[in-house]
Every structure is written in structure tokens, then in C-alpha cells.
Motif scaffolding. Sequence first.
Motif, PDB file in Angstrom:
ATOM      1  N   ASP A  58       0.855  -1.187   0.000  1.00 32.01           N
ATOM      2  CA  ASP A  58       0.000   0.000   0.000  1.00 32.01           C
ATOM      3  C   ASP A  58       0.893   1.240   0.000  1.00 32.01           C
ATOM      4  OD1 ASP A  58      -2.247   1.580   0.075  1.00 32.01           O
ATOM      5  OD2 ASP A  58      -2.387   1.536   2.262  1.00 32.01           O
ATOM      6  N   ASP A  60       2.312   4.618  -2.536  1.00 29.35           N
ATOM      7  CA  ASP A  60       2.119   5.447  -3.720  1.00 29.35           C
ATOM      8  C   ASP A  60       3.488   5.714  -4.355  1.00 29.35           C
ATOM      9  OD1 ASP A  60       1.440   7.257  -5.661  1.00 29.35           O
ATOM     10  OD2 ASP A  60       0.631   8.764  -4.292  1.00 29.35           O
ATOM     11  N   GLU A  63       5.006   9.158  -4.135  1.00 31.39           N
ATOM     12  CA  GLU A  63       5.586   9.604  -2.865  1.00 31.39           C
ATOM     13  C   GLU A  63       6.892   8.870  -2.564  1.00 31.39           C
ATOM     14  OE1 GLU A  63       2.642   9.123   0.157  1.00 31.39           O
ATOM     15  OE2 GLU A  63       1.237  10.509  -0.804  1.00 31.39           O
TER      16      GLU A  63
END
Length: 162
Positions: A58, A60, A63
Motif C-alpha cells: 500500500d 504510492d 511519494e
Amino acid sequence: MSDIRYRHRISSMGKKSAAKVHQLKTLSPTSEAFVENVKRVHFQVCIWRSALTGEAPDMDPLENGWVSDDDFGVLMPVTFPPQTEIAPAAVMKLIQCGCSSETPCSTERCGCVAGQMSCSAFCRCRAEIRTCWNRWTLLKQRIEDANDSDEDESNDEDDSDD
């Protein structure tokens, strides 16, 4: 890291030919570039570890050292955080490309593209959006435009408070 980079560069100046010394690919990473590399490595290791469990991490990628390039439909590595100078202006004068085709700076034959950096005003293309096809220059311009529009929006909000 940047201090070590500088000392290593100075110590190697007498050992190599001038042509080798001025090649961008011979520079070791700056502290800022190193941090971005670590982010990408961490992200990749998390993906590999998740292969054992069958569940995607999980996380991104935006980022974790990547930026989305919608024009090319790919993720591209962040080599420097936004607003970070690659090198002092005096050094940038030494690093330049001389691309002169109909679509200059569009291939890996361009020294700037090969070095994963945007072109500068010292390059033959002058890093002008209408004449430079370097994907790093285009990406840098989009990031700067996005930052400018964010600043404009926050200034508009400040003005409406008056």
C-alpha cells in the motif's frame, strides 16, 4: 555525501583526461539525488517482498521517488527534488549538449538526456520548450508550471481575505 563527491572529483582531476572529467556520467550522486535513489530502492524492495505474500504494498509511487509523465504514459524517476540545482552555474556552463537535428535532444545521443537531466540555457537548444525535445526539460517545465499555478492559487486565496 556532496562533500565526499567534491573531494573525489578534485582528486581524480589529475588522473583522467579532460574529456573524461567533464562527462556528466562520471559524477557521483549528490546528497539530494542519493535520497531519491534510496526512496526508489525502498519502493522496489517492498514490491519484491510483496511478491512472496501475493498482496501489493500500500504505497504510492509518486511519494516514493517517482513522478507521473502523462505525455509519455510512464512513471519517471525523480533524480532531484523540485527546486534543487543540479550543480553551480559555473559547472553547468561546462555541461551542455550541442544537438541540432529537427527534434533536438529527443534521443539518448543527447548528453543531457543520457545524463537524465534537463537542458540548460547553455545548451544549443537553449532549453526552449518549442525547440528542445528533452523529456527531462519538458518534465521540469511541467513541474515548475504546476508549482507556479499552486502559488498563484494560494496568492488568490490570500488576496480574497482582504
